[in-house]
Design a protein around this motif. Structure first.
Motif, PDB file in Angstrom:
ATOM      1  N   TYR A  79       2.603  -9.681  -2.889  1.00  0.00           N
ATOM      2  CA  TYR A  79       3.605 -10.454  -2.003  1.00  0.00           C
ATOM      3  C   TYR A  79       5.024 -10.411  -2.567  1.00  0.00           C
ATOM      4  N   GLU A  83       3.092 -10.680   6.034  1.00  0.00           N
ATOM      5  CA  GLU A  83       2.923 -11.861   5.741  1.00  0.00           C
ATOM      6  C   GLU A  83       1.598 -11.873   4.667  1.00  0.00           C
ATOM      7  N   TYR A  84       1.634 -13.036   3.820  1.00  0.00           N
ATOM      8  CA  TYR A  84       0.900 -13.125   2.787  1.00  0.00           C
ATOM      9  C   TYR A  84      -0.542 -13.297   3.345  1.00  0.00           C
ATOM     10  N   GLU A  85      -0.864 -14.008   4.315  1.00  0.00           N
ATOM     11  CA  GLU A  85      -2.127 -13.726   5.046  1.00  0.00           C
ATOM     12  C   GLU A  85      -2.791 -12.472   5.275  1.00  0.00           C
TER      13      GLU A  85
END
Length: 245
Positions: free
Chosen positions: A42, A50-52
């Motif tokens: 990330y 996005e990190y998700e």
């Protein structure tokens, strides 16, 4: 339950429903590994994803690792899974094709300049020599290496798949004896290309690919800036690609 016990239970279970439940236990047990790898990547992709999303790509890699892990081989699951998780994330990002055209162009300019100067000088060109050849400042060249770092990492894998028909982190696309021989020869060439790198380049390649450290962590070890690690790494990749040219 200990790791060894849960794997034995998973391997021996024949009921699909029960096996699926055990698999969920294994996923939960190793989800922290996905979080670590996603967090590190990330740092590089934050402006584009996005990190998700990285986490979800990583979980796909973890599941794949569980399905394909062979406990008879002398390798820790954590090591095997880390490769699968990181590979899955990078593959999914590659499929998004978010790399700007300007970055692709800069990567090609650097690669072509390096190749010309390498042949002309009979040695690795310095940043100053590349800058003079391209009519730019040395600072601009360092920035170009920094900007193209991640793209160069992905493109060298694409080179292997397109030109050598192999995937270095996984099985051969073609499992025939001829394809296996080609893969083995190519891996030997890759090893030779790495051996031709400077000691500092080798250390960075080892820490980044084998130890899974971030540029920041490598910089702290080598007492250089994160940006400098990125530049050295990117230049090393360009150098290795040129060896296979």
């Amino acid at each position: 339950m200990k790791n060894e016990d849960i794997w034995k239970k998973y391997d021996m279970e024949v009921d699909s429903n029960t096996k699926s439940e055990i698999k969920k236990e294994i996923i939960i047990k190793y989800i922290s590994l996905v979080k670590i790898i996603s967090g590190r990547l990330y740092n590089y992709y934050a402006s584009n994803i996005e990190y998700e999303d990285l986490m979800s790509y990583g979980v796909i890699g973890l599941i794949d690792a569980i399905d394909k892990f062979d406990r008879t081989k002398n390798i820790k699951f954590e090591t095997y899974a880390s490769i699968r998780i990181r590979g899955s994330i990078i593959d999914q990002i590659r499929n998004l094709d978010w790399v700007p055209r300007s970055i692709r162009q800069k990567s090609k300019v650097l690669k072509d300049a390096y190749e010309v100067l390498d042949q002309k000088l009979g040695r690795e060109p310095s940043n100053a020599e590349i800058a003079e050849y391209l009519g730019k400042t040395e600072s601009e060249i360092k920035s170009m290496f920094d900007e193209t770092s991640i793209f160069n990492v992905m493109s060298i894998e694409d080179d292997f798949k397109d030109n050598y028909k192999i995937q270095l982190k996984d099985e051969t696309i073609d499992s025939s004896p001829e394809a296996s021989a080609i893969k083995n020869d190519t891996l030997k060439e890759l090893q030779l290309a790495i051996e031709k790198l400077s000691e500092r380049d080798k250390i960075i390649i080892n820490l980044y690919y084998y130890e899974g450290l971030t540029y920041k962590e490598i910089g702290e070890i080598l007492k250089i800036s994160e940006s400098r690690v990125s530049q050295i790494h990117s230049k090393a990749i360009v150098k290795m690609r040129n060896q296979f040219k």
